[in-house]
Design an enzyme around this catalytic site. Structure first.
Site, mmCIF file in Angstrom:
data_model
loop_
_atom_site.group_PDB
_atom_site.id
_atom_site.type_symbol
_atom_site.label_atom_id
_atom_site.label_comp_id
_atom_site.label_asym_id
_atom_site.label_seq_id
_atom_site.Cartn_x
_atom_site.Cartn_y
_atom_site.Cartn_z
ATOM 1 N NE ARG A 1 -3.773 -2.254 0.358
ATOM 2 C CZ ARG A 1 -3.497 -3.467 -0.123
ATOM 3 N NH1 ARG A 1 -2.418 -3.671 -0.869
ATOM 4 N NH2 ARG A 1 -4.301 -4.472 0.101
ATOM 5 C CB SER B 1 -8.612 -2.378 5.053
ATOM 6 O OG SER B 1 -9.045 -3.704 4.853
ATOM 7 C CD GLU C 1 -5.463 0.053 2.810
ATOM 8 O OE1 GLU C 1 -5.229 -0.842 3.631
ATOM 9 O OE2 GLU C 1 -6.059 -0.138 1.743
#
Ligand SMILES: Cc1cc2nc3c(=O)[nH]c(=O)nc-3n(C[C@H](O)[C@H](O)[C@H](O)COP(=O)(O)OP(=O)(O)OC[C@H]3O[C@@H](n4cnc5c(N)ncnc54)[C@H](O)[C@@H]3O)c2cc1C
Length: 305
Positions: A170, A222, A293
């Site tokens: 990520r 998420s 995130e």
């Protein structure tokens, strides 16, 4: 309320609600909002904002952002409705930054190209996904990317190879340059396979996703990254006792604790409170810092909320 189509040569709208443009359906208005139809219009809009000394924000499908309740100052460029080009050129696929990932996956399946199946269930655009290196089922976008192009605030069009972008979990070098607009990406083709076989794999991955994730679509996926080498973030959050925990209309999913759902008219402030409480409690209990995130706008770009 259309403002000056004159100056930038593109319609710019004042005080436009941004919540409907995000999957969470949360956040205040954009001071100014525009949707460039092509790279040339994006250039004109960037020049317009530059001349006026305004900050610029980019919004793809809004599936990984939390927009502050006060909204965004300056100019927001909404890219999900434009820059949707997709073409196959020999052994590469070229995609515009606004192309939805499920469409990229669907087209690759139609052409009998393997490797893109994991993108089918990620509701973002190519631009947002390249920047954050979206991934699932053990695969990430950086593994498919060959090169890509960004537009800088000074209107330079720069090309980078995948190696230069140093993709990780990520993350990519693009996170260091939030004012660069991703305009196009080129993907290398892996193996070929019969379209029906590729579609069957996509259905399998989608079923696995449905089994694990909440049905309520009003989330950002998420919220936290999985900590390196440790148990997944969802497990830590569950162990910390947060499943089902609410702050106003923001609620930690009972099905997957790394999802925070908007179960009514949640505000960004409520989501932020839950995020902070989770981070504090997980750190207190397990000594692990959960890294977000999801991107907070405008704060993560250095502007006060
Ligand atoms: C139900 C659900 C499931 C999800 N599952 C996954 C998953 O499995 N894996 C995963 O990785 N993610 C997942 N996500 C999160 C999200 O879909 C991805 O992170 C996606 O890549 C975000 O793309 P976007 O276009 O929505 O970006 P946005 O949310 O619009 O923007 C995210 C960031 O990228 C910037 N940005 C957007 N477009 C551009 C551009 N063209 N140029 C430069 N910067 C840009 C924005 O300014 C912002 O900082 C999920 C989200 C939801 C709601």
């Amino acid at each position: 309320m259309a403002a000056s189509p004159g100056e930038a040569g593109v319609a710019v709208f004042n005080e436009q609600p941004l919540a409907p443009l995000t999957t969470w359906k949360i956040g205040g208005p954009a001071r100014r909002l525009a949707a460039p139809r092509d790279v040339e219009e994006a250039c004109r809009l960037l020049a317009y904002a530059h001349r006026r000394g305004q900050p610029v924000f980019f919004l793809g499908a809004g599936s990984n952002v939390l927009i502050d309740d006060k909204g965004l100052p300056g100019l927001t460029l909404h890219l999900a409705g434009s820059l949707k080009k997709l073409e196959r050129q020999g052994d590469v696929l070229r995609a515009g930054a606004g192309l939805p990932l499920p469409r990229l996956a669907g087209a690759a399946a139609r052409w009998g190209l393997k490797g893109f199946e994991f993108l089918a269930g990620i509701p973002g655009t190519v631009g947002g996904a390249v920047r954050l290196n979206a991934g699932a089922h053990g695969r990430h976008l950086g593994q498919l990317l060959k090169r890509m192009w960004v537009l800088t605030p000074r209107l330079q069009l720069l090309e980078f190879s995948a190696a230069e972008l140093e993709f990780g979990y990520r993350t990519s070098r693009l996170l260091d340059f939030p004012h660069w607009l991703v305009v196009e990406a080129e993907f290398a083709l892996e193996e070929e396979a019969p379209p029906e076989q590729i579609r069957a794999r996509m259905r399998e991955l989608m079923a696995a996703r449905r089994a694990r994730q909440p049905r309520n679509p009003r989330s950002c996926g998420s919220v936290f990254k999985n900590p390196p080498g440790g148990p997944p973030a969802g497990h830590l959050i569950e162990q910390a006792g947060f499943k089902g925990r609410r702050c106003g209309d923001a609620q930690v999913s009972r099905k997957h604790a790394n999802f925070i759902l908007n179960v009514g008219r949640a505000s960004a402030a409520e989501v932020k409170t839950l995020i902070r409480e989770i981070q504090e409690e997980v750190w207190r209990r397990f000594g692990i810092t959960l890294e977000r995130e999801v991107v907070f706008l405008p704060e993560d770009l250095g502007y006060p909320a």
